[in-house]
Design an enzyme around this catalytic site. Structure first.
Site, PDB file in Angstrom:
ATOM      1  N   ARG A 102      45.691  38.373  43.717  1.00 25.49           N
ATOM      2  CA  ARG A 102      44.533  38.593  42.833  1.00 25.49           C
ATOM      3  C   ARG A 102      43.363  37.819  43.420  1.00 25.49           C
ATOM      4  NH1 ARG A 102      43.989  38.195  36.317  1.00 25.49           N
ATOM      5  NH2 ARG A 102      44.961  40.222  36.624  1.00 25.49           N
ATOM      6  N   HIS A 129      42.265  47.576  39.751  1.00 25.66           N
ATOM      7  CA  HIS A 129      43.389  46.899  39.081  1.00 25.66           C
ATOM      8  C   HIS A 129      44.517  47.934  38.923  1.00 25.66           C
ATOM      9  CE1 HIS A 129      45.565  43.976  36.991  1.00 25.66           C
ATOM     10  NE2 HIS A 129      44.861  43.825  35.885  1.00 25.66           N
ATOM     11  N   GLN A 132      47.554  47.557  36.385  1.00 25.65           N
ATOM     12  CA  GLN A 132      47.166  47.784  34.996  1.00 25.65           C
ATOM     13  C   GLN A 132      47.013  49.280  34.723  1.00 25.65           C
ATOM     14  OE1 GLN A 132      46.435  45.305  32.354  1.00 25.65           O
ATOM     15  NE2 GLN A 132      46.791  47.218  31.294  1.00 25.65           N
ATOM     16  N   ASP A 220      37.401  47.080  27.747  1.00 26.82           N
ATOM     17  CA  ASP A 220      37.721  45.896  28.556  1.00 26.82           C
ATOM     18  C   ASP A 220      36.565  44.909  28.349  1.00 26.82           C
ATOM     19  OD1 ASP A 220      38.616  44.116  30.509  1.00 26.82           O
ATOM     20  OD2 ASP A 220      37.997  45.357  32.217  1.00 26.82           O
ATOM     21  N   CYS A 260      43.105  46.336  28.258  1.00 27.70           N
ATOM     22  CA  CYS A 260      43.961  45.669  29.244  1.00 27.70           C
ATOM     23  C   CYS A 260      44.191  44.203  28.878  1.00 27.70           C
ATOM     24  CB  CYS A 260      43.353  45.798  30.633  1.00 27.70           C
ATOM     25  SG  CYS A 260      41.677  45.159  30.756  1.00 27.70           S
ATOM     26  N   ARG A 288      53.376  46.032  31.221  1.00 28.02           N
ATOM     27  CA  ARG A 288      53.071  45.493  32.549  1.00 28.02           C
ATOM     28  C   ARG A 288      54.363  45.052  33.244  1.00 28.02           C
ATOM     29  NH1 ARG A 288      48.024  43.395  33.653  1.00 28.02           N
ATOM     30  NH2 ARG A 288      48.841  43.224  35.763  1.00 28.02           N
TER      31      ARG A 288
HETATM   32  N1  NVA Z   1      37.724  43.666  34.183  1.00 22.65           N
HETATM   33  C1  NVA Z   1      38.450  42.463  33.863  1.00 22.65           C
HETATM   34  C2  NVA Z   1      39.913  42.756  33.806  1.00 22.65           C
HETATM   35  C3  NVA Z   1      40.755  41.593  33.386  1.00 22.65           C
HETATM   36  C4  NVA Z   1      42.205  41.905  33.379  1.00 22.65           C
HETATM   37  C5  NVA Z   1      38.150  41.397  34.888  1.00 22.65           C
HETATM   38  O1  NVA Z   1      38.125  41.707  36.085  1.00 22.65           O
HETATM   39  O2  NVA Z   1      37.940  40.236  34.504  1.00 22.65           O
HETATM   40  N1   CP Z   2      45.250  42.549  31.995  1.00 23.33           N
HETATM   41  C1   CP Z   2      45.402  41.541  32.864  1.00 23.33           C
HETATM   42  O1   CP Z   2      45.451  41.727  34.092  1.00 23.33           O
HETATM   43  O2   CP Z   2      45.521  40.330  32.267  1.00 23.33           O
HETATM   44  P1   CP Z   2      45.496  38.909  32.994  1.00 23.33           P
HETATM   45  O3   CP Z   2      44.108  38.689  33.504  1.00 23.33           O
HETATM   46  O4   CP Z   2      45.889  37.939  31.907  1.00 23.33           O
HETATM   47  O5   CP Z   2      46.481  38.933  34.117  1.00 23.33           O
END
Ligand code: NVA
Ligand code: CP
Length: 303
Positions: A102, A129, A132, A220, A260, A288
């Protein structure tokens, strides 16, 4: 070498197998004697951003498949001090059997994958992502019993990692995906171009029009990780796209809510809607685990 950097890395013909495996893993989770495709394998998990669901579901999933999850905080690695993704990939490939990552720039994950000799899984970048979005398709399949022709409306930041991945996953699964966002947050043209085919995708800036006949309403956070400098502007511009009970009345009577997570109640979604019977966000979060176990099984040759 199979990687999962974007949902498009799973051939369409393998998606049904993947979802079938996820359903099987979900049904048999607490039974003993399950397959252990990661037996004796170590999976490095590099995180440059915060995570609750992704980190925990991958750690638990890798453990349940017989492997060892090794959590690595990127800023405690040399990668946080300028070592290139290519060098990191070459070194880690000598030690571990797979890499979950990540981070910020998707290009960095592509460089990592090009130089790795073990599978790489994108656990979120600024642009995508996939874990997800594949989970979301599985959740829709569970609830609707089909994917083809289902209408999913995403409201908020239309050029975010989630919007991009839902557009591409929707195309592969035959959904109708509508992105409802203001100008300046409209979907990425290149992603829309890639999504032409099976499903149907469109941009509708008027939220009440967008949700008409929607089966699923998805939102989101308005400020994704890495975009905190733009917080004030985003909260102001995206305010008309809040998922609230008034908006829900414009969708199908039995429309379901997806998110998500993490959710910011009072911003992109009201607490009332988030905690209503229409909300299936915690089933979605649970999935997930099952879908990522299926992804790992797939990448390690177990499907
Ligand atoms: N769009 C959000 C998703 C978090 C799971 C982010 O990138 O922070
Ligand atoms: N939805 C998701 O990826 O959550 P986290 O940021 O908690 O991993």
């Amino acid at each position: 070498m199979k990687h999962l950097l974007s949902v498009e890395d799973i051939p369409q013909c393998d998606l049904i197998k993947l979802f079938g495996k996820a359903a099987e893993l979900k049904a048999n989770r607490r039974k003993s004697g399950g397959a252990r495709p990661l037996d004796g394998k170590t999976i490095a998990m590099i995180f440059a951003k915060s995570s609750t669901r992704t980190r925990v579901s991958f750690e638990v999933g890798i453990h349940e498949l017989g492997g060892y999850p090794m959590y690595l905080s990127e800023n405690q690695m040399q990668a946080g001090r300028g070592e290139t993704p290519a060098d990191t990939a070459k070194v880690l490939s000598r030690y571990v059997d797979g890499i979950v990552i990540r981070t910020f720039e998707h290009a960095g994950v592509e460089e990592l994958a090009r130089n790795a000799t073990v599978p790489v899984i994108n656990a979120l970048t600024n642009e995508y992502h996939p874990c997800q979005a594949l989970t979301d398709m599985f959740t829709v399949l569970e609830y609707s019993g089909r994917l083809e022709g289902v209408k999913l409306v995403f409201l908020g930041d239309g050029c975010s990692n989630m919007a991009n991945s839902l557009i591409l996953a929707g195309k592969m699964c035959g959904l109708e995906v509508v992105i409802s966002s203001p100008s300046g947050f409209e979907p990425d043209r290149e992603v829309i171009a890639r999504a032409q085919g099976n499903g149907k995708v469109c941009w509708e800036p008027e939220p009440f029009k967008a949700v008409k006949n929607a089966d699923y309403i998805y939102t989101d956070v308005w400020v994704s990780m890495g975009f905190e400098d733009e917080s004030a502007e985003r909260l102001k511009t995206l305010a008309p796209y809040q998922v609230n009970s008034k908006l829900m009345q414009a969708a199908k009577a039995d429309a379901k809510i997806l998110h998500c997570l993490p959710a910011h109640r009072g911003e992109e979604i009201t607490g009332e809607v988030m905690d209503s019977p229409a909300s299936i966000v915690f089933d979605q979060a649970e999935n997930r685990l099952h879908v990522q176990k299926a992804i790992l099984t797939y990448l390690f040759g177990g499907i």
